[in-house]
Design an enzyme around this catalytic site. Sequence first.
Site, PDB file in Angstrom:
ATOM      1  N   CYS A 234       0.842  -1.214   0.000  1.00  0.00           N
ATOM      2  CA  CYS A 234       0.000   0.000   0.000  1.00  0.00           C
ATOM      3  C   CYS A 234       0.867   1.250   0.000  1.00  0.00           C
ATOM      4  O   CYS A 234       0.524   2.259  -0.641  1.00  0.00           O
ATOM      5  CB  CYS A 234      -0.911   0.020   1.230  1.00  0.00           C
ATOM      6  SG  CYS A 234      -2.039  -1.378   1.288  1.00  0.00           S
TER       7      CYS A 234
ATOM      8  N   ARG B  56      -7.903  -4.153  -3.279  1.00  0.00           N
ATOM      9  CA  ARG B  56      -7.375  -2.992  -4.026  1.00  0.00           C
ATOM     10  C   ARG B  56      -8.337  -2.672  -5.174  1.00  0.00           C
ATOM     11  O   ARG B  56      -8.174  -3.158  -6.298  1.00  0.00           O
ATOM     12  CB  ARG B  56      -5.967  -3.300  -4.548  1.00  0.00           C
ATOM     13  CG  ARG B  56      -5.004  -3.651  -3.428  1.00  0.00           C
ATOM     14  CD  ARG B  56      -3.598  -3.892  -3.916  1.00  0.00           C
ATOM     15  NE  ARG B  56      -2.828  -4.514  -2.841  1.00  0.00           N
ATOM     16  CZ  ARG B  56      -2.282  -3.867  -1.829  1.00  0.00           C
ATOM     17  NH1 ARG B  56      -2.400  -2.553  -1.754  1.00  0.00           N
ATOM     18  NH2 ARG B  56      -1.617  -4.509  -0.888  1.00  0.00           N
TER      19      ARG B  56
END
Length: 218
Positions: free
Chosen positions: A55, A132
């Site tokens: 991330c 995601r």
Amino acid sequence: MDTAIQEKVHSTFPRLNQPAPTFEVETTHGTLRLEDFQGSWVILFSHPADFTPVCTTEFVAFAQIAPELKRRGVELLGLSIDSTYSHIAWVRNIEKNFDVKIPFPIIADLNKDVATLYGMVMPGESKTETSRCVFVIDPKGLIRAMIYYPLTTGRNTQEILRLIDALQTSDKHSVATPANWKPGEKVIVPPPKTTEEAEIRMTAGYETPDWYFSKKSL
Ligand code: BEZ
């Protein structure tokens, strides 16, 4: 799954060319509503959790394309199931470690309201983290593209930029774009819908190897 539940799930989950579900949320830039972005393109994207390595690389990459997106009239809006305090600490940490300022707001979706509305939690992957996901919302508030990546795979932000270019080119010129298209390359002219149009297409001046397949330069 029970048919009634199945219908409810399908009618509430986001669909292409349908209005993006609206929300009012707490973010690192204060309270925001989806309507605040009316008239702009929006990329609403989720990440699994703050202070995680993949991330972090994605946030650096999104920050790097933010000026290019701005030039195209696109606003970024991040989201995870973390608090505003966690988001603030993480963006400060990214700036300290990578010298990258995160210019876009991040939604603190602690109670999973938006994550649930958009189907961002994939229980097969994680019940506590958003996958995601990327939702491209156009200036009219319609969902124009959706991308879902698993927890283990960081997204390609150049592809997201390419997707925006393709959508905006299709809208502006009423064309489609072929596989691996990049701005400046030839586009696809929509196929004819009648036999008469098919006949005319062969002599319309496009690059037309066959009646259903025409390309042109813009
Ligand atoms: C990461 O961002 O590194 C990550 C987050 C959740 C699961 C796996 C990797």
